[in-house]
Scaffold this motif. Structure first.
Motif, PDB file in Angstrom:
ATOM      1  N   MET A 139     -67.052  -7.342  35.396  1.00  0.00           N
ATOM      2  CA  MET A 139     -67.439  -6.400  35.552  1.00  0.00           C
ATOM      3  C   MET A 139     -66.982  -6.334  37.400  1.00  0.00           C
ATOM      4  SD  MET A 139     -68.558  -3.709  36.108  1.00  0.00           S
ATOM      5  CE  MET A 139     -69.954  -2.841  34.888  1.00  0.00           C
ATOM      6  N   PHE A 140     -66.489  -4.629  38.040  1.00  0.00           N
ATOM      7  CA  PHE A 140     -66.053  -4.745  39.102  1.00  0.00           C
ATOM      8  C   PHE A 140     -67.173  -3.551  39.863  1.00  0.00           C
ATOM      9  CE2 PHE A 140     -62.110  -5.972  37.541  1.00  0.00           C
ATOM     10  CZ  PHE A 140     -61.644  -7.059  38.103  1.00  0.00           C
ATOM     11  N   GLU A 141     -67.733  -4.355  40.644  1.00  0.00           N
ATOM     12  CA  GLU A 141     -69.054  -3.217  41.615  1.00  0.00           C
ATOM     13  C   GLU A 141     -67.316  -1.853  42.167  1.00  0.00           C
ATOM     14  OE1 GLU A 141     -72.306  -3.782  42.270  1.00  0.00           O
ATOM     15  OE2 GLU A 141     -71.967  -5.163  41.065  1.00  0.00           O
ATOM     16  N   GLN A 142     -66.612  -1.996  42.893  1.00  0.00           N
ATOM     17  CA  GLN A 142     -65.851  -1.144  42.999  1.00  0.00           C
ATOM     18  C   GLN A 142     -64.524  -1.530  43.295  1.00  0.00           C
ATOM     19  OE1 GLN A 142     -67.497   0.961  47.076  1.00  0.00           O
ATOM     20  NE2 GLN A 142     -65.051   0.614  47.341  1.00  0.00           N
ATOM     21  N   LEU A 143     -63.769  -0.284  42.673  1.00  0.00           N
ATOM     22  CA  LEU A 143     -62.311  -0.167  42.588  1.00  0.00           C
ATOM     23  C   LEU A 143     -61.580   0.980  43.696  1.00  0.00           C
ATOM     24  CD1 LEU A 143     -59.309  -0.264  41.177  1.00  0.00           C
ATOM     25  CD2 LEU A 143     -59.949   1.570  39.677  1.00  0.00           C
ATOM     26  N   GLY A 144     -60.979   0.478  44.407  1.00  0.00           N
ATOM     27  CA  GLY A 144     -60.372   0.983  45.418  1.00  0.00           C
ATOM     28  C   GLY A 144     -59.043   1.759  44.503  1.00  0.00           C
ATOM     29  N   LEU A 145     -59.302   3.078  44.440  1.00  0.00           N
ATOM     30  CA  LEU A 145     -58.043   3.622  44.130  1.00  0.00           C
ATOM     31  C   LEU A 145     -56.709   3.767  45.665  1.00  0.00           C
ATOM     32  CD1 LEU A 145     -56.743   3.824  41.451  1.00  0.00           C
ATOM     33  CD2 LEU A 145     -57.621   5.669  40.689  1.00  0.00           C
ATOM     34  N   VAL A 146     -55.873   3.475  45.628  1.00  0.00           N
ATOM     35  CA  VAL A 146     -54.908   3.632  46.390  1.00  0.00           C
ATOM     36  C   VAL A 146     -54.163   4.476  46.066  1.00  0.00           C
ATOM     37  CG1 VAL A 146     -52.903   3.225  48.423  1.00  0.00           C
ATOM     38  CG2 VAL A 146     -55.268   2.190  47.819  1.00  0.00           C
ATOM     39  N   GLY A 147     -54.116   5.846  45.920  1.00  0.00           N
ATOM     40  CA  GLY A 147     -52.665   6.659  44.984  1.00  0.00           C
ATOM     41  C   GLY A 147     -53.956   7.225  43.801  1.00  0.00           C
ATOM     42  N   CYS A 148     -54.057   8.286  43.710  1.00  0.00           N
ATOM     43  CA  CYS A 148     -54.713   9.080  42.030  1.00  0.00           C
ATOM     44  C   CYS A 148     -53.813  10.117  41.376  1.00  0.00           C
ATOM     45  CB  CYS A 148     -55.947   9.640  42.600  1.00  0.00           C
ATOM     46  SG  CYS A 148     -57.146   8.892  44.439  1.00  0.00           S
ATOM     47  N   GLY A 149     -52.574   9.675  40.984  1.00  0.00           N
ATOM     48  CA  GLY A 149     -51.711   9.625  40.382  1.00  0.00           C
ATOM     49  C   GLY A 149     -51.845   9.368  38.760  1.00  0.00           C
ATOM     50  N   LEU A 150     -50.631   9.627  38.331  1.00  0.00           N
ATOM     51  CA  LEU A 150     -50.296   9.609  37.039  1.00  0.00           C
ATOM     52  C   LEU A 150     -51.163   8.224  36.381  1.00  0.00           C
ATOM     53  CD1 LEU A 150     -50.270  10.385  33.751  1.00  0.00           C
ATOM     54  CD2 LEU A 150     -47.900   9.711  34.487  1.00  0.00           C
ATOM     55  N   MET A 151     -50.135   6.884  37.010  1.00  0.00           N
ATOM     56  CA  MET A 151     -50.653   6.020  36.928  1.00  0.00           C
ATOM     57  C   MET A 151     -52.371   5.273  36.915  1.00  0.00           C
ATOM     58  SD  MET A 151     -48.035   4.971  35.154  1.00  0.00           S
ATOM     59  CE  MET A 151     -47.349   3.587  35.375  1.00  0.00           C
ATOM     60  N   GLY A 152     -52.070   5.432  38.237  1.00  0.00           N
ATOM     61  CA  GLY A 152     -53.918   5.285  38.677  1.00  0.00           C
ATOM     62  C   GLY A 152     -55.400   5.755  38.533  1.00  0.00           C
ATOM     63  N   GLY A 153     -54.819   7.753  37.915  1.00  0.00           N
ATOM     64  CA  GLY A 153     -56.030   7.976  37.509  1.00  0.00           C
ATOM     65  C   GLY A 153     -56.339   7.638  36.524  1.00  0.00           C
ATOM     66  N   SER A 154     -55.120   7.438  35.158  1.00  0.00           N
ATOM     67  CA  SER A 154     -55.358   6.922  33.918  1.00  0.00           C
ATOM     68  C   SER A 154     -56.436   5.299  33.941  1.00  0.00           C
ATOM     69  CB  SER A 154     -53.851   6.472  33.624  1.00  0.00           C
ATOM     70  OG  SER A 154     -53.506   7.948  32.891  1.00  0.00           O
ATOM     71  N   PHE A 155     -55.515   4.039  34.608  1.00  0.00           N
ATOM     72  CA  PHE A 155     -55.952   3.906  35.134  1.00  0.00           C
ATOM     73  C   PHE A 155     -57.599   3.466  35.487  1.00  0.00           C
ATOM     74  CE2 PHE A 155     -57.649  -0.642  37.355  1.00  0.00           C
ATOM     75  CZ  PHE A 155     -57.667  -1.796  36.868  1.00  0.00           C
ATOM     76  N   ALA A 156     -58.179   3.951  36.359  1.00  0.00           N
ATOM     77  CA  ALA A 156     -59.224   4.181  36.519  1.00  0.00           C
ATOM     78  C   ALA A 156     -60.219   4.745  35.136  1.00  0.00           C
ATOM     79  CB  ALA A 156     -59.318   5.365  37.835  1.00  0.00           C
ATOM     80  N   LEU A 157     -59.926   6.444  34.233  1.00  0.00           N
ATOM     81  CA  LEU A 157     -60.399   6.466  33.455  1.00  0.00           C
ATOM     82  C   LEU A 157     -60.872   5.128  32.638  1.00  0.00           C
ATOM     83  CD1 LEU A 157     -58.864   9.572  33.043  1.00  0.00           C
ATOM     84  CD2 LEU A 157     -60.327   9.604  33.540  1.00  0.00           C
ATOM     85  N   ALA A 158     -59.908   4.299  32.063  1.00  0.00           N
ATOM     86  CA  ALA A 158     -59.609   3.432  30.751  1.00  0.00           C
ATOM     87  C   ALA A 158     -60.451   2.112  31.693  1.00  0.00           C
ATOM     88  CB  ALA A 158     -58.037   2.581  31.080  1.00  0.00           C
ATOM     89  N   LEU A 159     -60.984   1.787  32.638  1.00  0.00           N
ATOM     90  CA  LEU A 159     -61.706   0.763  33.314  1.00  0.00           C
ATOM     91  C   LEU A 159     -62.626   1.554  33.193  1.00  0.00           C
ATOM     92  CD1 LEU A 159     -60.494  -1.772  34.427  1.00  0.00           C
ATOM     93  CD2 LEU A 159     -61.211  -0.481  36.964  1.00  0.00           C
ATOM     94  N   LYS A 160     -63.696   2.706  33.551  1.00  0.00           N
ATOM     95  CA  LYS A 160     -64.697   2.831  33.571  1.00  0.00           C
ATOM     96  C   LYS A 160     -65.351   3.179  31.739  1.00  0.00           C
ATOM     97  CE  LYS A 160     -64.997   6.204  37.371  1.00  0.00           C
ATOM     98  NZ  LYS A 160     -65.449   7.446  37.485  1.00  0.00           N
ATOM     99  N   ARG A 161     -64.014   3.588  31.165  1.00  0.00           N
ATOM    100  CA  ARG A 161     -64.649   4.103  29.847  1.00  0.00           C
ATOM    101  C   ARG A 161     -65.046   2.171  29.269  1.00  0.00           C
ATOM    102  NH1 ARG A 161     -60.438   5.966  25.131  1.00  0.00           N
ATOM    103  NH2 ARG A 161     -59.124   4.275  25.028  1.00  0.00           N
ATOM    104  N   ALA A 162     -64.407   1.241  29.784  1.00  0.00           N
ATOM    105  CA  ALA A 162     -64.085  -0.091  29.134  1.00  0.00           C
ATOM    106  C   ALA A 162     -65.635  -0.534  30.050  1.00  0.00           C
ATOM    107  CB  ALA A 162     -62.945  -0.814  29.263  1.00  0.00           C
ATOM    108  N   GLY A 163     -65.939  -0.181  30.265  1.00  0.00           N
ATOM    109  CA  GLY A 163     -67.333  -0.414  31.302  1.00  0.00           C
ATOM    110  C   GLY A 163     -67.070  -1.994  32.661  1.00  0.00           C
TER     111      GLY A 163
END
Lengths: 294, 294
Positions: free
Chosen positions: B1-25
């Motif tokens: 479990m990560f406290e905070q993801l810092g997303l540098v670039g919020c496009g298709l690839m970064g956005g999809s990663f953030a969504l998947a990481l969130k869904r996985a808890g």
């Protein structure tokens, strides 16, 4: 409604046509010939055909519709076999991917009965061959190109009108053009992509790391190379039948590839982006059976 | 479990990663930066990110996971921006399609913190860009190649193990290899197919009958050219970053194409069939994420 379809060649293309014609209620019985007894037995068992003919000419006897659905290399022999048995009201079609060679074969074999022949190319297929893959919906929604033997007779050509109606009844969008125009266009949009996909796969397989490379390939590779699984005999015949157009298209492709290579070699970011943008724009605005861009 | 993801670039690839990481808890909050305020506003609205960072370095502050998901040409500047803010427990990854150039950029920018960086290439994507196309399942089931900065440290590399676990938790199959091997392999199975697809589309568009040709194109054309709709800037950068390997693969492809052309020109049916058979056999036995043939 046809009394009898004579199917010369009971493979994927012919078998799918028979199934679709039956479902549409357009034929009373189907008589099929194939040089392989296993194939005709399977076709009979699957309900693709109702009777087995012992020769191509036997399949033509009593038929008011004959479909030649054989490898391109067997087309001329098929025409010669049926020529004497064709009744005057019988419509003859084929399903080959090249048309100038088919037309020449028909001219040589059919004589005065040439007017009964309407060359047809349904833009449909699979990477698998054989009647066991016959699919009643193979042609549903696809384009069918008819290349009548004499475009000047187009208005009075009742065979052409009948052929058009048949394919339309199967759910196809029908277009008419000359065999020459057909072969030039399909060299560009079908034969060349196959040539490139085959060459690409061979280029991979020529490298010692081919196994590692193939393990890493993703969805882009999957789609780009799908057509590389095409039947070797089918594509051999197409390349041979349309060799001049295919080689001209390959040469034209090389110019485009060289332009991209030069830009990459020079590290010219603007030129690379411009060349990709042109390709990407055209592809993004194209869709299957959709309106073309200018 | 990560406290905070810092997303540098919020496009298709970064956005999809953030969504998947969130869904996985796997993450409590996501802080995202993008040079476009429209993009970050949209990402916030979509729930891709929870807070907007005003710079790449701000996105790194307080993060224990940073994902660099920017165009290749912006990678080095992104590393430079985050370098000072990285806490010692922070794992850094990217999602670029080329790895040697990313590794070089990281070495130049991160100094001693280079060990915290694990270069990653998820074999996934779409022909469309932008956070509006972010997809929680973009990475599900795909391969992810990790190219650790020093393969010799592989066993003791806790960052590599952590990175592996993250992608596995998102449903990915993870592989490790050197950046050099990665770039050679992807030149063959990804970059070259794109180069050829772009060149093919440009070859079509260079002809005056292009509109008629495109009207006739079928399913084979559709699949073969799907990747030609790729983003021009993304592919420009990939070709530039991996130019030597891409040009070597293009040259190798030419040899295979010339062999086919020679056989067609000579009308050598046996040679054509043999060359197609080789390609067809390999492709027919390949499947996505399947076992490779030797």
């Amino acid at each position: 409604m046809f009394e009898q379809l004579g199917l010369v060649g009971c493979g994927l293309m012919g078998g799918s046509f028979a199934l679709a014609l039956k479902r549409a209620g357009l034929v009373k019985r189907v008589v099929g010939f194939s040089p392989s007894e296993t194939t005709t037995a399977r076709a009979l068992q699957m309900g693709v055909i109702d009777h087995i003919a012992t020769s191509a000419s036997n399949a033509a006897i009593g038929s008011d519709l004959v479909l030649i659905a054989v490898p391109v290399s067997a087309t001329q022999a098929s025409f010669q076999a049926i020529a004497q048995e064709l009744s005057s009201n019988c419509l003859v079609m084929d399903v080959g991917s090249t048309k100038s060679d088919v037309l020449a074969a028909a001219k040589a074999a059919l004589g005065k009965k040439l007017v009964q022949f309407v060359p047809a190319h349904p833009i449909a297929g699979k990477e698998v061959a054989g009647v066991e893959h016959a699919d009643v919906d193979l042609y549903t929604g696809c384009q069918v190109i008819l290349t009548p033997t004499d475009l000047a007779d187009l208005i009075d050509n009742s065979q052409l009108q009948q052929a058009t109606s048949v394919w339309q009844a199967l759910g196809c969008k029908v277009r008419h053009m000359s065999a020459t125009d057909h072969d030039a266009a399909f060299a560009a949009v079908s034969h060349l992509p196959h040539l490139l996909a085959f060459a690409f796969m061979n280029g991979i397989s020529s490298q010692k790391q081919r196994s590692e490379f193939l393990d890493l390939a993703g969805p882009g590779f999957r789609d780009f190379t799908r057509i590389a699984a095409g039947d070797p005999k089918v594509w051999r015949d197409i390349f041979l039948a349309n060799s001049a157009e295919v080689l001209a298209q390959s040469q034209n492709f090389r110019f485009s590839l060289e332009a991209l290579e030069r830009a990459v070699l020079a590290g010219d970011a603007a030129a690379i982006e411009a060349l990709i943008s042109q390709a990407s724009h055209i592809r993004a605005h194209w869709s299957l059976n959709g309106p073309s861009i200018q």
